[in-house]
Write a protein that holds these residues in place. Structure first.
Motif, PDB file in Angstrom:
ATOM      1  N   UNK A  83      32.214  42.634  30.063  1.00 20.93           N
ATOM      2  CA  UNK A  83      31.431  43.784  30.500  1.00 20.93           C
ATOM      3  C   UNK A  83      32.269  45.026  30.795  1.00 20.93           C
ATOM      4  N   UNK A  84      33.581  44.867  30.912  1.00 26.66           N
ATOM      5  CA  UNK A  84      34.425  46.004  31.275  1.00 26.66           C
ATOM      6  C   UNK A  84      35.554  46.215  30.273  1.00 26.66           C
ATOM      7  N   UNK A  85      36.393  45.227  30.088  1.00 25.21           N
ATOM      8  CA  UNK A  85      37.579  45.384  29.241  1.00 25.21           C
ATOM      9  C   UNK A  85      37.205  45.531  27.762  1.00 25.21           C
ATOM     10  N   UNK A  86      36.421  44.602  27.219  1.00 22.15           N
ATOM     11  CA  UNK A  86      36.089  44.632  25.791  1.00 22.15           C
ATOM     12  C   UNK A  86      35.397  45.927  25.365  1.00 22.15           C
ATOM     13  N   UNK A  87      34.421  46.431  26.143  1.00 24.19           N
ATOM     14  CA  UNK A  87      33.791  47.685  25.738  1.00 24.19           C
ATOM     15  C   UNK A  87      34.624  48.934  26.041  1.00 24.19           C
ATOM     16  N   UNK A  88      35.766  48.744  26.731  1.00 20.38           N
ATOM     17  CA  UNK A  88      36.652  49.872  27.016  1.00 20.38           C
ATOM     18  C   UNK A  88      36.208  50.726  28.192  1.00 20.38           C
ATOM     19  N   UNK A  89      35.477  50.154  29.135  1.00 15.87           N
ATOM     20  CA  UNK A  89      35.011  50.897  30.295  1.00 15.87           C
ATOM     21  C   UNK A  89      36.123  50.997  31.351  1.00 15.87           C
ATOM     22  N   UNK A  90      36.029  52.006  32.186  1.00 15.12           N
ATOM     23  CA  UNK A  90      36.994  52.169  33.257  1.00 15.12           C
ATOM     24  C   UNK A  90      36.682  51.192  34.393  1.00 15.12           C
ATOM     25  N   UNK A  91      37.677  50.481  34.912  1.00 20.31           N
ATOM     26  CA  UNK A  91      37.423  49.551  36.012  1.00 20.31           C
ATOM     27  C   UNK A  91      37.180  50.263  37.340  1.00 20.31           C
ATOM     28  N   UNK A  92      37.365  51.576  37.354  1.00 17.32           N
ATOM     29  CA  UNK A  92      37.135  52.324  38.590  1.00 17.32           C
ATOM     30  C   UNK A  92      35.684  52.713  38.709  1.00 17.32           C
ATOM     31  N   UNK A 140      34.994  23.485  51.446  1.00 16.89           N
ATOM     32  CA  UNK A 140      35.377  23.195  52.821  1.00 16.89           C
ATOM     33  C   UNK A 140      36.879  23.369  53.002  1.00 16.89           C
ATOM     34  N   UNK A 141      37.251  24.127  54.019  1.00 18.30           N
ATOM     35  CA  UNK A 141      38.655  24.355  54.309  1.00 18.30           C
ATOM     36  C   UNK A 141      39.265  25.512  53.530  1.00 18.30           C
ATOM     37  N   UNK A 142      38.497  26.124  52.634  1.00 12.11           N
ATOM     38  CA  UNK A 142      38.964  27.275  51.871  1.00 12.11           C
ATOM     39  C   UNK A 142      38.235  28.526  52.358  1.00 12.11           C
ATOM     40  N   UNK A 143      38.946  29.633  52.482  1.00 15.25           N
ATOM     41  CA  UNK A 143      38.262  30.857  52.916  1.00 15.25           C
ATOM     42  C   UNK A 143      37.293  31.340  51.835  1.00 15.25           C
ATOM     43  N   UNK A 144      36.152  31.846  52.261  1.00 14.45           N
ATOM     44  CA  UNK A 144      35.179  32.397  51.327  1.00 14.45           C
ATOM     45  C   UNK A 144      35.538  33.853  51.084  1.00 14.45           C
ATOM     46  N   UNK A 145      35.867  34.179  49.854  1.00 15.98           N
ATOM     47  CA  UNK A 145      36.251  35.547  49.493  1.00 15.98           C
ATOM     48  C   UNK A 145      35.025  36.255  48.955  1.00 15.98           C
ATOM     49  N   UNK A 146      34.734  37.416  49.511  1.00  7.43           N
ATOM     50  CA  UNK A 146      33.539  38.159  49.130  1.00  7.43           C
ATOM     51  C   UNK A 146      33.888  39.547  48.622  1.00  7.43           C
ATOM     52  N   UNK A 147      33.012  40.071  47.802  1.00  7.93           N
ATOM     53  CA  UNK A 147      33.086  41.462  47.364  1.00  7.93           C
ATOM     54  C   UNK A 147      31.753  42.104  47.710  1.00  7.93           C
ATOM     55  N   UNK A 148      31.758  43.386  47.923  1.00  5.94           N
ATOM     56  CA  UNK A 148      30.541  44.142  48.195  1.00  5.94           C
ATOM     57  C   UNK A 148      30.053  44.772  46.887  1.00  5.94           C
ATOM     58  N   UNK A 149      28.767  44.995  46.795  1.00  4.81           N
ATOM     59  CA  UNK A 149      28.222  45.625  45.583  1.00  4.81           C
ATOM     60  C   UNK A 149      28.787  47.030  45.387  1.00  4.81           C
ATOM     61  N   UNK A 150      29.281  47.632  46.450  1.00  7.69           N
ATOM     62  CA  UNK A 150      29.852  48.981  46.351  1.00  7.69           C
ATOM     63  C   UNK A 150      31.315  48.971  45.897  1.00  7.69           C
ATOM     64  N   UNK A 151      31.962  47.805  45.832  1.00 10.06           N
ATOM     65  CA  UNK A 151      33.358  47.712  45.389  1.00 10.06           C
ATOM     66  C   UNK A 151      33.463  48.039  43.907  1.00 10.06           C
ATOM     67  N   UNK A 152      34.559  48.671  43.521  1.00 10.73           N
ATOM     68  CA  UNK A 152      34.797  48.935  42.096  1.00 10.73           C
ATOM     69  C   UNK A 152      35.251  47.647  41.413  1.00 10.73           C
ATOM     70  N   UNK A 153      35.126  47.631  40.113  1.00  2.98           N
ATOM     71  CA  UNK A 153      35.585  46.479  39.341  1.00  2.98           C
ATOM     72  C   UNK A 153      37.078  46.265  39.582  1.00  2.98           C
ATOM     73  N   UNK A 154      37.838  47.334  39.659  1.00  2.05           N
ATOM     74  CA  UNK A 154      39.280  47.224  39.906  1.00  2.05           C
ATOM     75  C   UNK A 154      39.557  46.546  41.255  1.00  2.05           C
ATOM     76  N   UNK A 155      38.829  46.953  42.302  1.00  2.00           N
ATOM     77  CA  UNK A 155      39.028  46.348  43.621  1.00  2.00           C
ATOM     78  C   UNK A 155      38.714  44.848  43.593  1.00  2.00           C
TER      79      UNK A 155
END
Length: 66
Positions: free
Chosen positions: A57-66, A9-24
């Motif tokens: 899921x991204x950094x440890x296996x060396x995957x690109x965040x894009x 309550x009183x905090x903005x809800x921050x959302x991401x879309x499934x289409x967003x890249x890991x970097x975004x």
């Protein structure tokens, strides 16, 4: 025990879309100093993405965040 609605309550809800890249999504989290973000698809909750997901899921296996 408090309900989630009471905790955010009183905090903005921050959302991401499934289409967003890991970097975004990581930038959104970093810019707002948050450790997890709700991920939505067509306006419905699809999941939660956390710092742990980023590391295991991204950094440890060396995957690109894009």
């Amino acid at each position: 025990m408090k309900q989630i609605s009471e905790l955010i309550e009183g905090h903005p809800l921050i959302l991401a879309e499934t289409s967003d890249s890991v970097r975004e999504v990581a930038r959104k989290m970093s810019d707002r100093n948050i450790g997890a973000i709700a991920v939505v698809s067509s306006g419905k909750l699809a999941g939660i993405f956390s710092e742990r997901d980023l590391m295991t899921r991204d950094v440890a296996p060396g995957l690109s965040p894009d």
